[in-house]
Design a protein around this motif. Structure first.
Motif, mmCIF file in Angstrom:
data_model
loop_
_atom_site.group_PDB
_atom_site.id
_atom_site.type_symbol
_atom_site.label_atom_id
_atom_site.label_comp_id
_atom_site.label_asym_id
_atom_site.label_seq_id
_atom_site.Cartn_x
_atom_site.Cartn_y
_atom_site.Cartn_z
ATOM 1 N N ILE A 33 0.896 -1.208 0.252
ATOM 2 C CA ILE A 33 -0.084 0.024 -0.074
ATOM 3 C C ILE A 33 0.934 1.330 0.055
ATOM 4 C CG2 ILE A 33 -1.990 -1.263 0.941
ATOM 5 C CD1 ILE A 33 -1.202 0.292 3.625
ATOM 6 N N GLY A 34 0.462 2.232 -0.567
ATOM 7 C CA GLY A 34 1.183 3.513 -0.530
ATOM 8 C C GLY A 34 0.481 4.788 -0.057
ATOM 9 N N ASP A 35 1.381 5.695 0.515
ATOM 10 C CA ASP A 35 0.826 6.942 0.901
ATOM 11 C C ASP A 35 1.061 8.208 0.211
ATOM 12 O OD1 ASP A 35 3.502 7.307 1.307
ATOM 13 O OD2 ASP A 35 3.325 7.517 3.628
ATOM 14 N N GLY A 36 1.420 7.836 -1.200
ATOM 15 C CA GLY A 36 1.857 8.937 -1.926
ATOM 16 C C GLY A 36 3.432 9.258 -2.081
ATOM 17 N N THR A 37 4.156 8.804 -1.012
ATOM 18 C CA THR A 37 5.564 8.841 -1.118
ATOM 19 C C THR A 37 6.184 7.629 -0.770
ATOM 20 O OG1 THR A 37 5.518 9.162 1.264
ATOM 21 C CG2 THR A 37 5.456 11.308 0.076
ATOM 22 N N THR A 38 5.646 6.494 -0.193
ATOM 23 C CA THR A 38 6.309 5.163 0.260
ATOM 24 C C THR A 38 5.179 4.019 -0.169
ATOM 25 O OG1 THR A 38 6.092 5.342 2.610
ATOM 26 C CG2 THR A 38 8.005 6.043 1.756
ATOM 27 N N CYS A 39 5.831 3.014 -0.423
ATOM 28 C CA CYS A 39 5.027 1.569 -0.419
ATOM 29 C C CYS A 39 5.666 0.945 0.682
ATOM 30 C CB CYS A 39 5.451 0.932 -1.968
ATOM 31 S SG CYS A 39 4.799 1.718 -3.246
ATOM 32 N N THR A 40 4.431 0.255 1.418
ATOM 33 C CA THR A 40 4.660 -0.529 2.445
ATOM 34 C C THR A 40 4.191 -1.880 2.297
ATOM 35 O OG1 THR A 40 4.532 1.343 3.951
ATOM 36 C CG2 THR A 40 4.255 -0.618 5.070
ATOM 37 N N ALA A 41 4.668 -2.965 2.528
ATOM 38 C CA ALA A 41 4.115 -4.117 2.384
ATOM 39 C C ALA A 41 2.923 -4.362 3.542
ATOM 40 C CB ALA A 41 5.238 -5.326 2.713
ATOM 41 N N CYS A 42 2.002 -5.325 2.974
ATOM 42 C CA CYS A 42 0.891 -5.730 4.026
ATOM 43 C C CYS A 42 1.512 -6.644 5.040
ATOM 44 C CB CYS A 42 -0.226 -6.234 2.966
ATOM 45 S SG CYS A 42 -1.275 -5.378 1.778
ATOM 46 N N ALA A 43 0.623 -6.477 6.226
ATOM 47 C CA ALA A 43 1.416 -7.029 7.238
ATOM 48 C C ALA A 43 1.124 -8.678 7.135
ATOM 49 C CB ALA A 43 0.868 -6.575 8.553
ATOM 50 N N GLN A 44 1.590 -9.266 8.015
ATOM 51 C CA GLN A 44 1.187 -10.825 7.965
ATOM 52 C C GLN A 44 -0.336 -10.923 8.521
ATOM 53 O OE1 GLN A 44 3.654 -12.856 10.909
ATOM 54 N NE2 GLN A 44 5.328 -12.932 9.624
ATOM 55 N N GLY A 45 -1.140 -11.894 7.989
ATOM 56 C CA GLY A 45 -2.480 -11.742 8.156
ATOM 57 C C GLY A 45 -3.248 -10.894 7.159
ATOM 58 N N LYS A 46 -2.756 -10.219 6.315
ATOM 59 C CA LYS A 46 -3.489 -9.279 5.245
ATOM 60 C C LYS A 46 -2.848 -9.618 4.072
ATOM 61 C CE LYS A 46 -4.614 -6.172 8.899
ATOM 62 N NZ LYS A 46 -4.924 -4.678 8.979
#
Length: 150
Positions: A33-46
């Motif tokens: 998922i992104g916030d406009g500046t960075t991409c972050t991996a979905c956490a375990q269980g998602k």
């Protein structure tokens, strides 16, 4: 969401500004998922099955997934649960009836074990006395000669 990501690696390195030649601007891939500046991996269980999404979806009840999962099919049932039509249900132990049992028989499994240890001390003593009579006689005669003169 669009972010700048390094274009020549499987690992995402997010940058807020696209000034380097190997960076491209675009949406976050599935599993991120992104916030406009960075991409972050979905956490375990998602998981996240859409490119450019801003939220991850929780796996169904009683299941989990690895980080950065991209599909509900990445969610696997927890221990003690099995997949039944896409839902994780508790595993039910099976009971096998013997040929003499009827469908109305009630089978109650038992796992009760009561350890038992019984010790009976035993001591047997038989007194024994052995007497061996012994008699030793050595005859002895002493003769003292005597002479008398008259």
């Amino acid at each position: 969401m669009f972010v700048c990501v390094f274009a020549f690696a499987n690992v995402l390195f997010s940058e807020p500004v696209c000034t380097e030649k190997n960076f491209v601007c675009g949406p976050c891939p599935k599993g991120y998922i992104g916030d406009g500046t960075t991409c972050t991996a979905c956490a375990q269980g998602k998981y996240n099955n859409a490119i450019g999404s801003s939220s991850c979806v929780s796996c169904p009840s009683n299941s989990w997934s690895a980080e950065a999962s991209t599909s509900v099919s990445d969610c696997v049932c927890n221990s003690g649960y099995e997949d039944i039509g896409g839902q994780c249900a508790a595993v039910t132990p099976s009971v096998t009836l013997s040929p003499s049992a009827t469908p109305s028989s009630t089978v109650t499994p038992s796992t009760s074990v009561t350890p038992s240890l019984s010790v009976t001390p035993s001591l047997s003593v038989t007194p024994s006395i052995t007497v061996t009579p012994s008699l030793s006689v050595t005859p002895s005669i002493t003769v003292t000669p005597s002479l008398s003169v008259t």
